[in-house]
Design a protein around this motif. Sequence first.
Motif, PDB file in Angstrom:
ATOM      1  N   ASN A 280      -0.679  13.714  14.996  1.00  0.00           N
ATOM      2  CA  ASN A 280      -1.031  15.130  15.016  1.00  0.00           C
ATOM      3  C   ASN A 280      -0.235  15.828  16.117  1.00  0.00           C
ATOM      4  OD1 ASN A 280      -2.813  15.761  17.491  1.00  0.00           O
ATOM      5  ND2 ASN A 280      -3.603  13.816  16.730  1.00  0.00           N
ATOM      6  N   PRO A 281       0.025  17.111  15.981  1.00  0.00           N
ATOM      7  CA  PRO A 281       0.869  17.831  16.948  1.00  0.00           C
ATOM      8  C   PRO A 281       0.310  17.867  18.370  1.00  0.00           C
ATOM      9  CG  PRO A 281       0.437  19.202  15.009  1.00  0.00           C
ATOM     10  CD  PRO A 281      -0.381  17.965  14.868  1.00  0.00           C
ATOM     11  N   GLU A 282      -1.003  17.810  18.513  1.00  0.00           N
ATOM     12  CA  GLU A 282      -1.622  17.911  19.835  1.00  0.00           C
ATOM     13  C   GLU A 282      -1.343  16.698  20.732  1.00  0.00           C
ATOM     14  OE1 GLU A 282      -3.581  18.282  16.970  1.00  0.00           O
ATOM     15  OE2 GLU A 282      -3.344  20.450  16.968  1.00  0.00           O
TER      16      GLU A 282
ATOM     17  N   ASN B 294      -8.362   9.497  10.708  1.00  0.00           N
ATOM     18  CA  ASN B 294      -8.846  10.237  11.857  1.00  0.00           C
ATOM     19  C   ASN B 294      -8.934  11.705  11.461  1.00  0.00           C
ATOM     20  OD1 ASN B 294      -8.604  11.941  14.372  1.00  0.00           O
ATOM     21  ND2 ASN B 294      -8.646   9.920  15.317  1.00  0.00           N
ATOM     22  N   TRP B 295      -9.983  12.388  11.874  1.00  0.00           N
ATOM     23  CA  TRP B 295     -10.159  13.782  11.483  1.00  0.00           C
ATOM     24  C   TRP B 295      -9.064  14.690  12.043  1.00  0.00           C
ATOM     25  CZ3 TRP B 295     -11.037  17.700  15.012  1.00  0.00           C
ATOM     26  CH2 TRP B 295     -11.370  17.310  16.307  1.00  0.00           C
ATOM     27  N   ARG B 296      -8.380  14.252  13.117  1.00  0.00           N
ATOM     28  CA  ARG B 296      -7.301  15.052  13.710  1.00  0.00           C
ATOM     29  C   ARG B 296      -5.941  14.768  13.072  1.00  0.00           C
ATOM     30  NH1 ARG B 296      -6.612  13.682  19.277  1.00  0.00           N
ATOM     31  NH2 ARG B 296      -5.554  15.656  19.502  1.00  0.00           N
ATOM     32  N   SER B 297      -5.842  13.737  12.285  1.00  0.00           N
ATOM     33  CA  SER B 297      -4.559  13.329  11.707  1.00  0.00           C
ATOM     34  C   SER B 297      -4.014  14.398  10.766  1.00  0.00           C
ATOM     35  CB  SER B 297      -4.735  12.015  10.942  1.00  0.00           C
ATOM     36  OG  SER B 297      -3.528  11.640  10.334  1.00  0.00           O
ATOM     37  N   ARG B 298      -2.721  14.692  10.920  1.00  0.00           N
ATOM     38  CA  ARG B 298      -2.048  15.647  10.034  1.00  0.00           C
ATOM     39  C   ARG B 298      -1.056  14.947   9.106  1.00  0.00           C
ATOM     40  NH1 ARG B 298      -5.820  17.780  11.256  1.00  0.00           N
ATOM     41  NH2 ARG B 298      -6.111  19.632  12.516  1.00  0.00           N
ATOM     42  N   GLN B 299      -0.637  13.734   9.499  1.00  0.00           N
ATOM     43  CA  GLN B 299       0.281  12.963   8.658  1.00  0.00           C
ATOM     44  C   GLN B 299       0.256  11.515   9.103  1.00  0.00           C
ATOM     45  OE1 GLN B 299       3.886  15.007  11.076  1.00  0.00           O
ATOM     46  NE2 GLN B 299       4.405  14.340   9.072  1.00  0.00           N
ATOM     47  N   THR B 300       0.787  10.650   8.251  1.00  0.00           N
ATOM     48  CA  THR B 300       0.863   9.231   8.588  1.00  0.00           C
ATOM     49  C   THR B 300       2.068   9.005   9.515  1.00  0.00           C
ATOM     50  OG1 THR B 300       2.295   8.680   6.716  1.00  0.00           O
ATOM     51  CG2 THR B 300      -0.111   8.566   6.353  1.00  0.00           C
TER      52      THR B 300
ATOM     53  N   THR C 165      -3.829   2.090  21.914  1.00  0.00           N
ATOM     54  CA  THR C 165      -3.692   3.393  21.259  1.00  0.00           C
ATOM     55  C   THR C 165      -2.597   4.166  21.976  1.00  0.00           C
ATOM     56  OG1 THR C 165      -5.327   4.430  22.698  1.00  0.00           O
ATOM     57  CG2 THR C 165      -6.140   3.472  20.635  1.00  0.00           C
ATOM     58  N   GLY C 166      -2.261   5.327  21.456  1.00  0.00           N
ATOM     59  CA  GLY C 166      -1.278   6.182  22.114  1.00  0.00           C
ATOM     60  C   GLY C 166       0.145   5.991  21.635  1.00  0.00           C
ATOM     61  N   TYR C 167       0.324   5.439  20.427  1.00  0.00           N
ATOM     62  CA  TYR C 167       1.695   5.211  19.945  1.00  0.00           C
ATOM     63  C   TYR C 167       2.479   6.510  19.809  1.00  0.00           C
ATOM     64  CZ  TYR C 167      -0.657   5.972  15.420  1.00  0.00           C
ATOM     65  OH  TYR C 167      -1.403   6.477  14.397  1.00  0.00           O
ATOM     66  N   GLN C 168       1.837   7.601  19.399  1.00  0.00           N
ATOM     67  CA  GLN C 168       2.563   8.869  19.271  1.00  0.00           C
ATOM     68  C   GLN C 168       3.027   9.362  20.634  1.00  0.00           C
ATOM     69  OE1 GLN C 168       0.477  12.076  17.321  1.00  0.00           O
ATOM     70  NE2 GLN C 168       2.112  13.518  17.735  1.00  0.00           N
ATOM     71  N   GLU C 169       2.181   9.224  21.646  1.00  0.00           N
ATOM     72  CA  GLU C 169       2.560   9.632  22.988  1.00  0.00           C
ATOM     73  C   GLU C 169       3.726   8.800  23.513  1.00  0.00           C
ATOM     74  OE1 GLU C 169      -0.463   9.140  21.830  1.00  0.00           O
ATOM     75  OE2 GLU C 169      -1.898  10.551  22.696  1.00  0.00           O
ATOM     76  N   ILE C 170       3.726   7.513  23.206  1.00  0.00           N
ATOM     77  CA  ILE C 170       4.804   6.610  23.637  1.00  0.00           C
ATOM     78  C   ILE C 170       6.116   6.991  22.958  1.00  0.00           C
ATOM     79  CG2 ILE C 170       5.610   4.216  23.503  1.00  0.00           C
ATOM     80  CD1 ILE C 170       2.534   3.496  23.838  1.00  0.00           C
ATOM     81  N   ILE C 171       6.064   7.230  21.664  1.00  0.00           N
ATOM     82  CA  ILE C 171       7.263   7.576  20.900  1.00  0.00           C
ATOM     83  C   ILE C 171       7.905   8.871  21.412  1.00  0.00           C
ATOM     84  CG2 ILE C 171       8.057   8.329  18.607  1.00  0.00           C
ATOM     85  CD1 ILE C 171       5.876   6.386  17.472  1.00  0.00           C
ATOM     86  N   THR C 172       7.079   9.832  21.821  1.00  0.00           N
ATOM     87  CA  THR C 172       7.593  11.142  22.241  1.00  0.00           C
ATOM     88  C   THR C 172       7.705  11.298  23.758  1.00  0.00           C
ATOM     89  OG1 THR C 172       5.350  12.073  22.136  1.00  0.00           O
ATOM     90  CG2 THR C 172       6.745  12.301  20.164  1.00  0.00           C
TER      91      THR C 172
ATOM     92  N   PRO D 176       0.835  -1.198   0.000  1.00  0.00           N
ATOM     93  CA  PRO D 176       0.000   0.000   0.000  1.00  0.00           C
ATOM     94  C   PRO D 176       0.874   1.254   0.000  1.00  0.00           C
ATOM     95  CG  PRO D 176      -0.070  -1.101   2.127  1.00  0.00           C
ATOM     96  CD  PRO D 176       0.755  -1.949   1.214  1.00  0.00           C
ATOM     97  N   PRO D 177       0.302   2.446  -0.239  1.00  0.00           N
ATOM     98  CA  PRO D 177       1.099   3.678  -0.334  1.00  0.00           C
ATOM     99  C   PRO D 177       1.991   3.966   0.869  1.00  0.00           C
ATOM    100  CG  PRO D 177      -1.141   4.064  -1.069  1.00  0.00           C
ATOM    101  CD  PRO D 177      -1.109   2.670  -0.523  1.00  0.00           C
ATOM    102  N   CYS D 178       1.558   3.617   2.100  1.00  0.00           N
ATOM    103  CA  CYS D 178       2.380   3.968   3.262  1.00  0.00           C
ATOM    104  C   CYS D 178       3.675   3.173   3.297  1.00  0.00           C
ATOM    105  CB  CYS D 178       1.608   3.775   4.563  1.00  0.00           C
ATOM    106  SG  CYS D 178       1.457   2.074   5.073  1.00  0.00           S
TER     107      CYS D 178
END
Length: 138
Positions: A102-104, A127-133, A73-80, A31-33
């Motif tokens: 997303n930045p938030e 997700n409507w809040r998503s800014r990037q993959t 869920t929460g992979y972005q929070e874990i990474i940062t 797939p594209p990603c």
Amino acid sequence: MKERILLLTHFNCNLETWHLKLPTEASKVRPPCYRHLSMKAILALEDGRTFEGESFGHTGTTTGEACFNTSMTGYQEIITDPSYRGQIVTMTYPLIGNYGVNPEDAESSQPHVRGFVIGELSPVASNWRSRQTLPDYF
């Protein structure tokens, strides 16, 4: 059958992802990603076991303490999250990246993990809040 893993390794504030190839017809369709998956990569553990895969992102070498997280869920929070600094985090939930980034939701301004191991990278960030993959974030 071998398990599927993706690994993001942190080196000089750059990340790369590894994907273990499966011997199936489905694994030949990307797939594209997965457009950045191209380079062979190896995850080597201290006990001598190795896992081969494909990487994307910055190339390099890193080391870190392996740990796991059982969150769905929460992979972005874990990474940062600074508490994961220097660790290679394995997510036990099988699908990661499905709601994007997303930045938030960042816990800090940069990733702190040295590695991020997942079962499957979602081909769609929905997700409507998503800014990037997730791949584009790295």
